[in-house]
Every structure is written in C-alpha cells, then in structure tokens.
Write an enzyme that holds these catalytic residues in place. Structure first.
Site: not given
Length: 492
Positions: A214-216
């Site tokens: 995801g956004s990591t």
C-alpha cells in the site's frame, strides 16, 4: 577322516568369506542408504542423546532441554515460547527444525566440527556439546511488539539502521513450539491443530508473510523520483491531476485526501496522494523503478537472516497502467514486513541499507567464540541528499500528517502510513501498515526503524488504517528500542 576335516575347513572358510563380503556390502556399499532409512533410529537416538545448546536473548536463554529418560532422551523446551517462536522456530523429534533452530542446527546440536576443535574434543559420532546462538534481539522491544499486536493477525519487525541488527521480530497469532518438541499422539494432535487453524499461527508473517504494501511503498517511489531527477524540487507542483487516469485505460485513480490536484511530492507523502505517486512512478518508468526497488531488496529470493525470507516482489514486465498501481504498492507488488523495515532503515541510515541479521554470534557452551556476524552493507540505495529529503518528509507525516499517533516525546520520528487493498475487486478488509524510524534527542542518527502490518478481519473497516491501528504499535516498539540502546549515537 582327514578328507572330512578338509571339507569342513573349506566350508567354514567359505562361510567366513561370505560373512566378510556381506560386511563389506552392508558397511561400505549400502551404508549411506541404510543410514538414511526411515527405520534406522540410531541417528535420532544419537541426536537427542544430549542436551541441545541454547538460543539467547539479552544474555539469557529462551530455550532449554528436558531429560525425558526415554530412548530419545532430551526434548527441547522454550521460555515464553509464543513470544519468541518466529525467531527460534521449533526443534522437534518428529517434525524436524525451523527458524534459528534449523538455520543454526550445527552449532545447537553440537555437530559443527568447530565446536570440538575449540574445546580440544572429538566425537566418534560427530556430536559434541551443543553451542549457543546469541541473537540481536532487544527483549523489551520484542515484548512491546507482541503486546501491541495483542493476538491480532499481523507482524512487527524492528531493525537498527546503522548495523542491520534485528531488534524485534514478532508474528501474531503465535504458538508454543514446545508443543511440537517430542513424539507421540499429543505432538501429532498439536501439529494437526496448528496447521489446520484458520489464523495460521505457524506462518511466520514477519519473514514469510507477503502483503501488498500500500501507501508505505510511496517512500520507494519517492526515492526513485528523486534519484532519477524526475523530481528536482520536492516542494514544487507535480503537474499530475486529480483524479488521474491510468495510462491506456478509462479508469481514474482517486484520492482519500483533499488537495492532491497538482500537489507537490512533499504534500503527496504527507497526506498520501495516490494520484501524484502513481503519476511519478509512470514518469520514472519501469526500468528506473526496478533499479530503485531492487536496491531496497525487492525481487531478492536469496535473502537470509539466517532464517529464510520470502521474496518481496515488483513485477519486471508490465504496462504503464500496472506500473502506476504498482508505484502505490498495489497491483502485484508484495512485501514482507522485514522488507518494509529495510525500506525505512535505508532512509534512516543516509541511504545505506545494512544486511538484516538475527544472530550476533555463536559460542561454545562455555562461552568461547565460534563465529561473529559482522555488519554488512546490502546496498547503497540512494544518495545522502535523497535520504535526507525523505527523512524530512517522513517527519512531516508524523508531525502534521497521517502518522501522528507514532510520535514520541523527546525523539524525532519519521513515518509513513499505508492502507493496502486486497481481495477480489479490493473488497477484502484492507491491511493496516506503518513504517517508521526514530532518533533520540541527542543521537547523531536514528536508532531504530520499524514496520508494522495488521490484518484484522474483525475490526470496523473505518478503523483499519495505518495511522489508527499500526502507528501506535510502532511507537511503543520504537520507544522500547531507544530506551534499551544508544539511540543511534554510533551513526553509520
């Protein structure tokens, strides 16, 4: 009469020759096959005939041996088994060995010839006194990670950026490896129960679980954009609209945050703009993205710590629409929690990624050094200036963005939240991610980097966010690690 004696003597001689030939056949020609025959219990009797060496955390053993007075005499025991199971693995008389029990079996079982050489001993069976394996773990950080997950499905990995030493490695829910140590119906029942459980307690999620990050993953994409020169000024408008149409499709990529239209890289990281980061990934291009992601450790199937680590993946062949999604940690991009801790650690350590490791040294039973694991550089991932920019942006995420719940009093904390979609049509409950690093007030460099993932199928969808669920766990682990170490004063 003498003729009969001669016949008898010849017959006896033939018997002796036959016995000798059979002995040669059994002990020479067939020795290897017979040694490995399932019915041959002598290797097992020998293997479990003496206490096994211990695995140590913070100078104290977390394993032991119990004298059963049975044929397979010594069984493995574990102190706080579920807490350390992802690290120790199990040593079973029935099912073999995993984790450090398997990776360091030669030392622990006493079969490593270096043990006998150091002690001036030799064993006709190749087994001496079992040695010790000293881990890199910080006991307080390990406990904080375990308590933070509180039985929910997920994992935590904490690393010391300057050295690569793994300070915490927790997988939840866990299991007691002592249940598998012996033989008999009770052990077989435990094996079946643990393997059939829906929660998969024997899956080492920290090293073997692979998830969409995801956004990591946007930290990786930001590094690629800066290193390639696609972004020269992180504070300048990106020129990427919101919504953003995936190249070659009619599908528009939305944002959860406001203000992402033509947003800067700084804003996109702080508020996690999908559109900006997807567009930047496309501008960098597949070759540029692959160069950066593989420096971080993606697509490396050979990584060992020394336990085996599942490969984190970023596709080497895909179209621009797929590249856009991959650049925000979706599509086919997957990562282990260890991999995402490595991402955070590289940023924290000025762009230099150290090889992660769980073992500090091995010794004989009385403490004489057998091996020492040195700090090793895995890769120079990015320039110091790029790492500095990313640290500044990650600090903004915690100070004014989505990662505020990871903040620590008296320390500088940088982080990145992630809420990764999965399942058919992304209808599965998302995974909550948070990666971070922390630097004590008077330290020269960050002393800990951490990755947390929580896959909690019982929670409200609105509550499953990296900032809401995973960030507080990361904060507690980093606090414990900084309290137990030097806070990063040693630098790089």
């Amino acid at each position: 009469m003498s003729r009969q004696i001669r016949h008898t003597a010849v017959f006896c001689l033939l018997l002796l020759v036959a016995l000798f030939a059979n002995a040669v056949r059994v002990q020479g020609v067939q020795a290897g096959r017979l040694d490995g025959h399932p019915g041959n219990v002598r290797p097992s009797v020998q293997r479990f005939g003496a206490p096994r060496g211990d695995i140590l955390v913070g100078g104290s053993p977390v394993t032991g041996s119990r004298d059963t007075r049975q044929r397979l005499r010594y069984e493995r025991t574990y102190t706080q088994g579920p807490l350390y199971a992802p690290v120790t693995g199990f040593a079973s008389q029935t099912y073999g060995s995993t984790g450090l029990e398997g990776a360091e079996d030669g030392v622990l079982s006493g079969s490593d010839p270096r043990l006998g050489t150091l002690l001036g001993e030799s064993s006709p069976h190749g087994l001496g006194r079992g040695g010790r394996v000293v881990t890199t773990l910080d006991a307080s950080a390990q406990r904080a990670a375990y308590a933070g997950l509180a039985g929910r499905r997920g994992a935590v990995v904490a690393v010391e950026p300057a050295s690569g030493r793994i300070l915490a490695l927790v997988s939840s829910p866990s299991y007691d490896p002592g249940e598998l140590s012996g033989t008999g119906d009770q052990v077989r029942d435990a094996w079946t129960r643990l393997n059939d459980a829906d929660t998969q307690p024997m899956l080492n999620r920290a090293l073997r679980g692979t998830y969409p990050p995801g956004s990591t993953f946007k930290i990786v994409t930001a590094a690629a954009a800066l290193e390639s020169g696609v972004v020269k000024d992180p504070g300048a408008p990106s020129g990427i609209p919101s919504p953003y149409r995936l190249p070659g499709t009619r599908t528009s990529l939305p944002n959860e945050a406001d203000g992402c239209d033509d947003a800067s890289l700084e804003y996109a990281i702080t508020w996690s703009c999908n559109t900006v980061m997807a567009g930047l990934g496309v501008k960098v291009g597949l070759a540029g993205m692959l160069d950066t992601v593989e420096r971080f450790g993606f697509n490396d199937a050979s990584l060992r710590v020394p336990s085996a680590v599942a490969k984190s993946t970023f596709d080497r062949h895909m179209g621009e629409d797929q590249l856009a999604l991959s650049s925000i940690g979706q599509f086919d991009t997957t990562a282990t929690p260890l991999q995402m801790a490595m991402v955070s650690a590289a940023v924290a350590n000025g762009g230099v990624l150290r090889h992660p490791r769980l073992v500090d040294r091995t010794t004989t039973a009385d403490g004489r050094l057998v091996t020492h694991e040195p700090d090793r550089t895995y890769e120079r991932v990015m320039s110091p200036s790029t790492a500095s920019e990313l640290r500044r942006m990650m600090v903004d995420v915690v100070r004014s963005g989505t990662g505020g719940r990871a903040a620590l009093k008296g320390a500088t904390v940088g982080g990145k939240t992630g809420t990764a979609q999965h399942g058919v049509a992304n209808k599965g409950l998302p995974y909550a991610w948070f990666i971070a690093w922390a630097q004590a007030k008077h330290a020269a460099w960050p002393g800990v980097a951490v990755a947390v993932v929580v896959e909690d199928a019982e929670a409200d969808r609105a509550d499953i966010t990296g900032g809401g669920v995973a960030a507080p766990i990361a904060g507690s682990v980093m606090r414990a690690a900084l309290a137990g170490g030097d806070g990063g004063a040693a630098g790089r």
